[in-house]
Motif scaffolding. Structure first.
Motif, PDB file in Angstrom:
ATOM      1  N   VAL A  94       5.933   5.909   3.671  1.00 28.86           N
ATOM      2  CA  VAL A  94       5.997   5.691   5.113  1.00 28.86           C
ATOM      3  C   VAL A  94       7.452   5.667   5.559  1.00 28.86           C
ATOM      4  CG1 VAL A  94       5.484   4.083   7.000  1.00 28.86           C
ATOM      5  CG2 VAL A  94       3.820   4.416   5.169  1.00 28.86           C
ATOM      6  N   TYR A  95       7.740   6.405   6.615  1.00 27.30           N
ATOM      7  CA  TYR A  95       9.077   6.405   7.205  1.00 27.30           C
ATOM      8  C   TYR A  95       9.003   5.708   8.558  1.00 27.30           C
ATOM      9  CZ  TYR A  95      10.107   9.774   3.572  1.00 27.30           C
ATOM     10  OH  TYR A  95      10.268  10.381   2.351  1.00 27.30           O
ATOM     11  N   ILE A  96       9.860   4.738   8.756  1.00 23.69           N
ATOM     12  CA  ILE A  96       9.839   3.950   9.991  1.00 23.69           C
ATOM     13  C   ILE A  96      11.181   4.117  10.696  1.00 23.69           C
ATOM     14  CG2 ILE A  96       9.734   1.592  10.915  1.00 23.69           C
ATOM     15  CD1 ILE A  96       7.055   2.361   9.758  1.00 23.69           C
ATOM     16  N   LYS A  97      11.112   4.334  11.994  1.00 19.24           N
ATOM     17  CA  LYS A  97      12.347   4.438  12.783  1.00 19.24           C
ATOM     18  C   LYS A  97      12.985   3.046  12.851  1.00 19.24           C
ATOM     19  CE  LYS A  97      13.917   6.090  17.315  1.00 19.24           C
ATOM     20  NZ  LYS A  97      13.455   6.751  18.553  1.00 19.24           N
ATOM     21  N   ALA A  98      14.226   2.958  12.408  1.00 22.89           N
ATOM     22  CA  ALA A  98      14.881   1.648  12.298  1.00 22.89           C
ATOM     23  C   ALA A  98      15.398   1.154  13.653  1.00 22.89           C
ATOM     24  CB  ALA A  98      16.029   1.729  11.297  1.00 22.89           C
ATOM     25  N   ASN A  99      15.832   2.114  14.489  1.00 25.57           N
ATOM     26  CA  ASN A  99      16.500   1.724  15.733  1.00 25.57           C
ATOM     27  C   ASN A  99      15.522   1.532  16.893  1.00 25.57           C
ATOM     28  OD1 ASN A  99      16.430   4.546  14.985  1.00 25.57           O
ATOM     29  ND2 ASN A  99      17.496   5.036  16.903  1.00 25.57           N
ATOM     30  N   VAL A 100      14.559   0.621  16.722  1.00 20.38           N
ATOM     31  CA  VAL A 100      13.652   0.227  17.814  1.00 20.38           C
ATOM     32  C   VAL A 100      13.538  -1.302  17.796  1.00 20.38           C
ATOM     33  CG1 VAL A 100      12.272   2.357  17.752  1.00 20.38           C
ATOM     34  CG2 VAL A 100      11.559   0.383  16.406  1.00 20.38           C
ATOM     35  N   PRO A 101      13.116  -1.907  18.918  1.00 18.86           N
ATOM     36  CA  PRO A 101      12.979  -3.362  18.956  1.00 18.86           C
ATOM     37  C   PRO A 101      12.017  -3.873  17.873  1.00 18.86           C
ATOM     38  CG  PRO A 101      12.772  -2.429  21.163  1.00 18.86           C
ATOM     39  CD  PRO A 101      12.788  -1.275  20.203  1.00 18.86           C
ATOM     40  N   ALA A 102      12.268  -5.081  17.401  1.00 15.71           N
ATOM     41  CA  ALA A 102      11.555  -5.619  16.240  1.00 15.71           C
ATOM     42  C   ALA A 102      10.035  -5.663  16.434  1.00 15.71           C
ATOM     43  CB  ALA A 102      12.087  -7.015  15.924  1.00 15.71           C
ATOM     44  N   ARG A 103       9.589  -6.077  17.604  1.00 14.04           N
ATOM     45  CA  ARG A 103       8.130  -6.218  17.802  1.00 14.04           C
ATOM     46  C   ARG A 103       7.439  -4.850  17.832  1.00 14.04           C
ATOM     47  NH1 ARG A 103       9.499 -10.667  21.814  1.00 14.04           N
ATOM     48  NH2 ARG A 103       9.342 -12.517  20.507  1.00 14.04           N
ATOM     49  N   SER A 134       0.896  10.434  -5.163  1.00 15.10           N
ATOM     50  CA  SER A 134       0.214   9.351  -5.860  1.00 15.10           C
ATOM     51  C   SER A 134       0.209   8.097  -5.002  1.00 15.10           C
ATOM     52  CB  SER A 134       0.884   9.077  -7.200  1.00 15.10           C
ATOM     53  OG  SER A 134       2.256   8.790  -6.981  1.00 15.10           O
ATOM     54  N   ARG A 135       1.284   7.863  -4.295  1.00 14.23           N
ATOM     55  CA  ARG A 135       1.390   6.664  -3.473  1.00 14.23           C
ATOM     56  C   ARG A 135       1.919   7.084  -2.108  1.00 14.23           C
ATOM     57  NH1 ARG A 135       1.937   1.000  -3.811  1.00 14.23           N
ATOM     58  NH2 ARG A 135       3.793   0.187  -2.810  1.00 14.23           N
ATOM     59  N   PRO A 136       1.272   6.611  -1.030  1.00 13.73           N
ATOM     60  CA  PRO A 136       1.739   7.010   0.296  1.00 13.73           C
ATOM     61  C   PRO A 136       3.182   6.597   0.517  1.00 13.73           C
ATOM     62  CG  PRO A 136      -0.380   5.873   0.438  1.00 13.73           C
ATOM     63  CD  PRO A 136       0.104   5.705  -0.969  1.00 13.73           C
ATOM     64  N   TYR A 194       0.808  -1.219   0.000  1.00 11.85           N
ATOM     65  CA  TYR A 194       0.000   0.000   0.000  1.00 11.85           C
ATOM     66  C   TYR A 194       0.845   1.275   0.000  1.00 11.85           C
ATOM     67  CZ  TYR A 194      -3.961  -3.021   0.993  1.00 11.85           C
ATOM     68  OH  TYR A 194      -4.928  -3.988   0.904  1.00 11.85           O
ATOM     69  N   SER A 195       2.157   1.125   0.144  1.00 11.37           N
ATOM     70  CA  SER A 195       2.976   2.339   0.273  1.00 11.37           C
ATOM     71  C   SER A 195       4.439   2.036  -0.032  1.00 11.37           C
ATOM     72  CB  SER A 195       2.868   2.886   1.702  1.00 11.37           C
ATOM     73  OG  SER A 195       3.385   1.917   2.603  1.00 11.37           O
ATOM     74  N   ASP A 196       5.213   3.088  -0.213  1.00 12.15           N
ATOM     75  CA  ASP A 196       6.671   2.949  -0.263  1.00 12.15           C
ATOM     76  C   ASP A 196       7.183   3.131   1.155  1.00 12.15           C
ATOM     77  OD1 ASP A 196       6.687   2.620  -3.038  1.00 12.15           O
ATOM     78  OD2 ASP A 196       6.573   4.800  -3.338  1.00 12.15           O
ATOM     79  N   VAL A 197       8.012   2.194   1.588  1.00 13.71           N
ATOM     80  CA  VAL A 197       8.446   2.218   2.986  1.00 13.71           C
ATOM     81  C   VAL A 197       9.947   2.462   3.053  1.00 13.71           C
ATOM     82  CG1 VAL A 197       8.558   0.902   5.141  1.00 13.71           C
ATOM     83  CG2 VAL A 197       6.624   0.574   3.576  1.00 13.71           C
ATOM     84  N   GLU A 198      10.338   3.395   3.881  1.00 12.88           N
ATOM     85  CA  GLU A 198      11.769   3.627   4.116  1.00 12.88           C
ATOM     86  C   GLU A 198      12.052   3.509   5.602  1.00 12.88           C
ATOM     87  OE1 GLU A 198      13.508   7.168   2.522  1.00 12.88           O
ATOM     88  OE2 GLU A 198      12.206   7.098   0.738  1.00 12.88           O
ATOM     89  N   GLN A 199      13.197   2.924   5.936  1.00 16.62           N
ATOM     90  CA  GLN A 199      13.590   2.853   7.345  1.00 16.62           C
ATOM     91  C   GLN A 199      14.839   3.679   7.559  1.00 16.62           C
ATOM     92  OE1 GLN A 199      13.470  -0.742   9.582  1.00 16.62           O
ATOM     93  NE2 GLN A 199      12.328  -1.848   7.999  1.00 16.62           N
ATOM     94  N   HIS A 200      14.812   4.492   8.592  1.00 14.69           N
ATOM     95  CA  HIS A 200      15.965   5.326   8.925  1.00 14.69           C
ATOM     96  C   HIS A 200      16.160   5.332  10.430  1.00 14.69           C
ATOM     97  CE1 HIS A 200      16.148   6.969   4.853  1.00 14.69           C
ATOM     98  NE2 HIS A 200      14.838   7.085   4.901  1.00 14.69           N
ATOM     99  N   PHE A 250       6.076   7.711  10.545  1.00 10.14           N
ATOM    100  CA  PHE A 250       5.011   8.567  10.045  1.00 10.14           C
ATOM    101  C   PHE A 250       4.738   8.270   8.588  1.00 10.14           C
ATOM    102  CE2 PHE A 250       7.852  11.599   7.940  1.00 10.14           C
ATOM    103  CZ  PHE A 250       9.021  11.459   8.677  1.00 10.14           C
ATOM    104  N   ALA A 251       3.539   8.626   8.177  1.00  7.61           N
ATOM    105  CA  ALA A 251       3.112   8.374   6.805  1.00  7.61           C
ATOM    106  C   ALA A 251       2.783   9.702   6.154  1.00  7.61           C
ATOM    107  CB  ALA A 251       1.885   7.477   6.803  1.00  7.61           C
ATOM    108  N   ILE A 252       3.178   9.842   4.883  1.00  7.43           N
ATOM    109  CA  ILE A 252       2.827  11.048   4.130  1.00  7.43           C
ATOM    110  C   ILE A 252       1.931  10.606   2.982  1.00  7.43           C
ATOM    111  CG2 ILE A 252       3.702  12.975   2.765  1.00  7.43           C
ATOM    112  CD1 ILE A 252       6.318  12.725   4.356  1.00  7.43           C
ATOM    113  N   PHE A 253       0.740  11.162   2.958  1.00  2.99           N
ATOM    114  CA  PHE A 253      -0.215  10.747   1.923  1.00  2.99           C
ATOM    115  C   PHE A 253      -1.225  11.861   1.704  1.00  2.99           C
ATOM    116  CE2 PHE A 253      -3.470   9.845   5.089  1.00  2.99           C
ATOM    117  CZ  PHE A 253      -2.721   9.534   6.209  1.00  2.99           C
TER     118      PHE A 253
END
Ligand SMILES: [Zn+2]
Length: 309
Positions: free
Chosen positions: A57-66, A53-55, A30-36, A45-48
């Motif tokens: 999503v930026y995900i914080k990489a340095n957090v526990p997996a779950r 055209s396509r949401p 559903y989106s392009d996902v980047e981890q930083h 956070f998500a930008i949409f």
């Protein structure tokens, strides 16, 4: 069911999702996902919307997996909840703690329902399984202890209490009676213990346990009449009609939480905990008549449910 819950159920069905849900893969559909890596509290956070055209999503990489899995699901929630706007920052360390904005709460609810679908949790809704067994089964969903145990509140029968490290309040299954200000749950519990779960040590308490019911005599007296007689005998000074209303309210509310079961023993266990630990009803629970009423009520409700199914 709320709309975010329905949307989660829809995606579960459309993608044939079963725990452990590959939530990153679903989000990427559903989106392009980047981890930083970053240092701010925000987990993602998500930008949409707008010209996008396509949401994205930026995900914080340095957090526990779950925790990151929950963030994937949370951001997916913002994207599929079509009324959500703009750019949302996920902050989920204490779901159910500090009051969240509506859209944040909806994204969390969506996340809980897609990572732990109702169809998966249904296995826990109709019997008093031992808490350690429940925790072991929920571990399969590969979510944090707090996310998993908070989701269990959706289905568990009345009578379970969990203390989860990191959560500032006890997680109590709906319909459980806990006296105000109670701190020592072991006083109220029939069983309690500790169980390792997702890297945490969970304290658990079961206030209800299914036990065989003594054989009930066939009686021509209705439960309403049984209750009236029990109350008249125990509290001759009181207005029986208003007392009956009060008891019926407590019984009715608790029965709603046992909808999924057709076992009289299980229904009785749920009702019993509701009265046993409440000082308001101590005198009633000490009488055979009142307990007999609760047993007969449980048997009647179970029979009605069997004949309807
Ligand atoms: Zn959010």
């Amino acid at each position: 069911m709320t709309t975010p819950e329905k949307l989660a159920a829809l995606l579960v069905e459309r993608h044939g999702l079963k725990p452990p849900v590959n939530i990153e893969q679903v989000l990427r559909e559903y989106s392009d996902v980047e981890q930083h890596e970053w240092t701010q509290d925000c987990d993602g956070f998500a930008i949409f919307g707008g010209n996008q055209s396509r949401p994205r999503v930026y995900i914080k990489a340095n957090v526990p997996a779950r925790r990151k899995r929950f963030t994937f699901a949370h951001e997916l929630g913002h994207i599929v909840c079509y009324w959500h706007t703009g750019k949302k920052c996920a902050s989920i360390p204490n779901p159910g703690g500090a009051a969240l904005g509506t859209e944040e709460a909806e994204a969390n609810s969506f996340a809980s329902h897609i990572l732990l679908p109702d169809s998966f949790l249904a296995q826990f809704q109709d019997q008093y399984l031992p808490a350690p067994e429940i925790l072991d089964a929920v571990a399969q969903a590969d979510v944090s202890a707090s996310a998993g145990i908070l989701a269990l509140r959706r289905v568990l029968l009345p009578g379970y209490v969990f203390l989860v490290p990191g959560l500032d309040h006890a997680v109590v299954s709906t319909g459980t009676y806990v006296p105000p200000g109670a701190e020592d749950y072991s006083q109220l519990a029939k069983f309690s213990g500790r169980h390792p779960h997702q890297g945490s040590l969970i304290r658990w308490y079961q206030l209800s346990v299914t036990e065989p019911l003594p054989a009930t005599l066939q009686t021509s007296v209705t439960t309403t009449e049984m209750l009236r007689r029990a109350l008249t005998a125990a509290r001759p000074e009181e207005n029986v009609s208003s007392l009956m209303k009060q008891i019926n309210g407590v019984v009715g509310g608790t029965l709603t939480r046992t909808r999924a079961t057709v076992s009289a023993e299980t229904i009785f266990a749920a009702l019993e905990q509701r009265f046993r630990n409440n000082p308001l009803y101590e005198d009633l629970m000490a009488t055979d008549e009142f307990r007999r009423y609760l047993r007969q009520k449980s048997v009647d409700v179970a029979q009605k449910r069997v004949s309807r199914s």
